[in-house]
Structure formats: C-alpha cells, structure tokens
Write a protein that holds these residues in place. Sequence first.
Motif, PDB file in Angstrom:
ATOM      1  N   LYS A 107       0.812  -1.215   0.000  1.00 28.20           N
ATOM      2  CA  LYS A 107       0.000   0.000   0.000  1.00 28.20           C
ATOM      3  C   LYS A 107       0.846   1.266   0.000  1.00 28.20           C
ATOM      4  O   LYS A 107       0.307   2.369  -0.111  1.00 28.20           O
ATOM      5  N   PRO A 142      -2.646   1.956  -6.832  1.00 25.65           N
ATOM      6  CA  PRO A 142      -3.957   1.698  -6.209  1.00 25.65           C
ATOM      7  C   PRO A 142      -4.462   0.274  -6.446  1.00 25.65           C
ATOM      8  O   PRO A 142      -5.022  -0.347  -5.540  1.00 25.65           O
ATOM      9  N   ALA A 143      -4.264  -0.225  -7.667  1.00 20.75           N
ATOM     10  CA  ALA A 143      -4.727  -1.586  -7.960  1.00 20.75           C
ATOM     11  C   ALA A 143      -3.962  -2.612  -7.138  1.00 20.75           C
ATOM     12  O   ALA A 143      -4.544  -3.569  -6.602  1.00 20.75           O
ATOM     13  N   ARG A 144      -2.662  -2.444  -7.029  1.00 21.55           N
ATOM     14  CA  ARG A 144      -1.862  -3.380  -6.238  1.00 21.55           C
ATOM     15  C   ARG A 144      -2.225  -3.304  -4.759  1.00 21.55           C
ATOM     16  O   ARG A 144      -2.188  -4.309  -4.041  1.00 21.55           O
ATOM     17  N   GLU A 146      -5.262  -2.684  -3.568  1.00 17.14           N
ATOM     18  CA  GLU A 146      -6.511  -3.427  -3.417  1.00 17.14           C
ATOM     19  C   GLU A 146      -6.269  -4.933  -3.428  1.00 17.14           C
ATOM     20  O   GLU A 146      -6.890  -5.672  -2.662  1.00 17.14           O
ATOM     21  N   GLU A 149      -4.956  -5.955  -0.092  1.00 18.84           N
ATOM     22  CA  GLU A 149      -6.017  -5.997   0.915  1.00 18.84           C
ATOM     23  C   GLU A 149      -6.831  -7.282   0.811  1.00 18.84           C
ATOM     24  O   GLU A 149      -7.189  -7.894   1.824  1.00 18.84           O
ATOM     25  N   ASP A 150      -7.149  -7.719  -0.417  1.00 16.40           N
ATOM     26  CA  ASP A 150      -7.885  -8.966  -0.598  1.00 16.40           C
ATOM     27  C   ASP A 150      -7.075 -10.163  -0.103  1.00 16.40           C
ATOM     28  O   ASP A 150      -7.625 -11.079   0.528  1.00 16.40           O
ATOM     29  N   ARG A 153      -7.172 -10.168   3.600  1.00 16.99           N
ATOM     30  CA  ARG A 153      -8.480 -10.637   4.064  1.00 16.99           C
ATOM     31  C   ARG A 153      -8.548 -12.161   3.994  1.00 16.99           C
ATOM     32  O   ARG A 153      -9.085 -12.810   4.907  1.00 16.99           O
ATOM     33  N   SER A 294     -11.315 -12.953  -5.403  1.00 15.79           N
ATOM     34  CA  SER A 294     -11.348 -11.517  -5.664  1.00 15.79           C
ATOM     35  C   SER A 294      -9.947 -10.990  -5.966  1.00 15.79           C
ATOM     36  O   SER A 294      -9.762 -10.187  -6.892  1.00 15.79           O
ATOM     37  N   ALA A 295      -8.954 -11.451  -5.212  1.00 17.62           N
ATOM     38  CA  ALA A 295      -7.575 -11.010  -5.459  1.00 17.62           C
ATOM     39  C   ALA A 295      -7.088 -11.479  -6.831  1.00 17.62           C
ATOM     40  O   ALA A 295      -6.427 -10.722  -7.558  1.00 17.62           O
ATOM     41  N   LYS A 298      -8.706  -9.316  -9.638  1.00 22.35           N
ATOM     42  CA  LYS A 298      -8.070  -8.014  -9.761  1.00 22.35           C
ATOM     43  C   LYS A 298      -6.659  -8.132 -10.337  1.00 22.35           C
ATOM     44  O   LYS A 298      -6.209  -7.262 -11.084  1.00 22.35           O
TER      45      LYS A 298
END
Length: 485
Positions: A107, A142-144, A146, A149-150, A153, A294-295, A298
């Motif tokens: 991030k 930003p994409a990396r 997200e 974060e996935d 999670r 989801s990861a 993306k």
Amino acid sequence: MTRVLSPAHLHLAAAAGLSVLLSSCASFSPDGGVTVAAQAARHEFGMDVVALRSDEDVDWAKSRMAQLLRRPLTIDSAVEIALLNNRGLQSAFNRLGVAEAIMAREKLPPNPTFSFSRLAGPLGSEVEGAIVANILALATWPARAEIAEDRFRAAQFEAAAETLRLGYEARRAYFRAVGAREIANSIGEVNQSTQAVAALARRLGETGAASRLDQAKDQLSSAETATRLASARLQASNERERLIRVLGLWGMEVNFVLPNVLSPPPSRPRSLPYLEQDAIDRRIELRTAHAELSALAKTLGLIEATRFINLFELSGGHKVKTESLPNPESGLTETTRFRFSGGAAAIQIPIFDFGETKVREAEQSWLEAVNRLTKKAVDVRSQARQTYRNYRYAHEIARFRKREILALQAIVSEEMLRRYNGMLVDAFPLLENARKRVLLQAAAIEAKRDYWLAETDLRAAISGPAEAIVGMVGDGAAELGVERP
C-alpha cells in the motif's frame, strides 16, 4: 519530446518524493488482523482468542490458564485453554502478521531511486546525480493496494479457520479423553465383582464343591475382564495425552482433573431446517476462497491492463564536469566547470513477449480458483447433509442403548444375582453375565461419546473447517429397528 529538468526542478522533485515517503509510512491494525478470528471464536465457542505478542499478553494468558486448571476441566475450559495456550495457533497468527506486513508494504508508493557517481582523473573530474521514478509502478499502485487488501483478508479467514479447527479438535480430544476414562472406571467396577466371584470359585474348588472345568471357566472370564481393564486404562492414558498436546500443556500443568463421566445427550436432537444454506453462508473455507478469488480477478485485470508495458521509468539528472587545462598565454593551469541538466525515459518494447503468457497464466489461475470454489460449495452441502445424518443416528443410538439395552441388562443382572444367591446357578453364569455387562456398558459409553463427536462434526460442517467424514458412527441403524431419519 523529453523535457530537460533544471537543478531547481530536480531539488523540487526530490523534496516532493521525500514528503510522499514521510507521509506514507506503513500502518498496522491495532490487533494485527486477529479481529476475524476473534469474532469466529466468540460466535462458535463463546470466548475470545488473543495473539500473544507482548509479555503482558503472555502473563495474562498464563494467569487465566492457571485459574481454569485449578478446577475440574470442562468442555468450555478445555477449548479456552487450547485457544490461549496452543502454540500452533499462535504460529498461525504470526503468519497473519506476515500477511499484514506484506499488505502494508504494497500500500506504500513505489520508492524513487537516487544515484550518485564521481569520476576523477589527472585533468579533471565529473560528478553526476540522478533521480529515477517508476511511473508504471506508481500508476498501478492503487490496484496493487486493493489486491494486497484482498490477500490479507484471505489470510484473516485462514487464521479464523485455524482457530475454529483447534477449537473443534479440543472438543473432540476432550470427549475422547473423558469417554475413555469413563469406560475404564466402568470396567474397573465390574472387575472388582468378577475378582470376588472368581476367588469364591477357587475356594469352592479347593473344597471339591466345584469341578476343574467350572474353575477354569471362572478364571478365564475373570482374566478376560482384567485384560479389558488394562487395555481400557491404556486407552484412557493415550487419550489424555492427546488432549494434553491439543491444549499445549507441560510440566505440572498436565495434572489437571477430568470428570468421571460424559454428559448424557439431550432428550431431543437439534432441528436444522436451513442446514445447507447456513453452511454456505457461514463456512469459513468458502469465505477464504471468495477473498482469494477476488484477489486473482483483480490481478488478472491489472495484468491485462499492463500486458504491453512492463517497464516505464522517468529520470532527471544533473552533471558537473570540472576540467583543469593550461593557459598558453599565462602558462598557468585554469579550472573550468561545466554544468549539464536533463532527463530521460525508459520503456520496455514488447518485441518478443506481448504479455500473452502472463495473461494466460493469470486467467487460468483465476479459472482454477472459480472451479475450486464451485467444488468446495458442492462439498460443503454434502458434508452438511452427511454430518447431520450421522448426528441424528448417533443421538438415536445413544438414547436406544441407555433406554433399552442397558435397562434390559440391569434386569438380567438382577435376576442372575437373585438366582445365584438362591443357589440355583453357580458362579460361572454370574461371571459370564458380568463380561457381557462390561461390553454393553462400554458400548453405551462409546455411543454417548460418539454423539458428542457427531455434534462437534456437525458444528464444524456448518462453520468450518470440517475434517474428513468417514461415515456412520456407532453400529448403524439395524440395532435400533427404526427407519433412517
């Protein structure tokens, strides 16, 4: 057209980059991401779970565990001790901390590269400085973030799954340990009576009132009961050691007290009309698979967007060249300084690899995750149905053995003792009846234990993770004389 950067521009860019770095320090959650695991433990077991990351946490866990061990161990205290003290669970929380560190790193904005060089010779020197920024990494930042974060999670769900797995393992180990202890105590009580009858048979044999055959049969039955008692005590010791390993105890902590008997099953089994839907909604493995999917989705989108460009860098530099040359007129050496400023761009040209291989790899990884998730959903539904059938059968078998078989055995034992006291039968039928009573009581205790194991498996099949299901517990429905539920 490449724009030439002046020294002022270079200083401004360096200051801006430094301010971005200072304002984008890595941040971590207060609990290290253990929230999901704590919520799962609170929902399934009614207790909290703590990641031991400081001396205060360790001291508190030891104090709480000592408090629980001072009383006879219950199923709730066993699960709580395992969640507090099992180091395998703590290592899972350490892996979660690694995942959080990776997320925090992803991030952050990409670091700029500063370079400095100096060359010196007899006639002068050169000093060159440059700053290089990866524009592609900055654009995809930003994409990396997200994606990171996935993945974090998913790591949180994996830690929660390990928490639930340990809790259910502690329940199973507890029921096995207490059940084995109850069986050993039951056989021990019967063994005392059989030894007394066998001693009476020996005295009768010495007086000639009993034949050699009757003596041998009495001694054989007594020896068989004693052997079963030894095996039961060994099994109880082994099951206790298994429970100790799950709880993570050692030293004086292993001297905890277990209850002598298991609790009886409830009078009525649980009714779960929305069993499959509950399993689909709550199963932790499905939530983990969703986060991973989801990861990957993306990641596939990011690779498709950057398939033609893998490298795009901008750089600005400033060069100072100093030359020392003799002046023909004065005959002295004069130093001349030259300054150069400029910029450059670097981009990778896709001549041989147009990114198709990376796209194909990411696409197949995503499709694999989709198919794996679909298969897992089918398995979850099947496991929920199967564990519920096992649970219902285990309940019926445990109730049937207590209500019918043990009640009939009590009547037989009472009648045999009455006839023996009335000298209508000798000691051997009494010993034979004691041997059968040992087997029936052990089977009844095992049926009670199997019920609690089936109840644990049912809870695990709904919330996860569920262990491999091996089939029907107990002896089956044939002994019940009832149809399948």
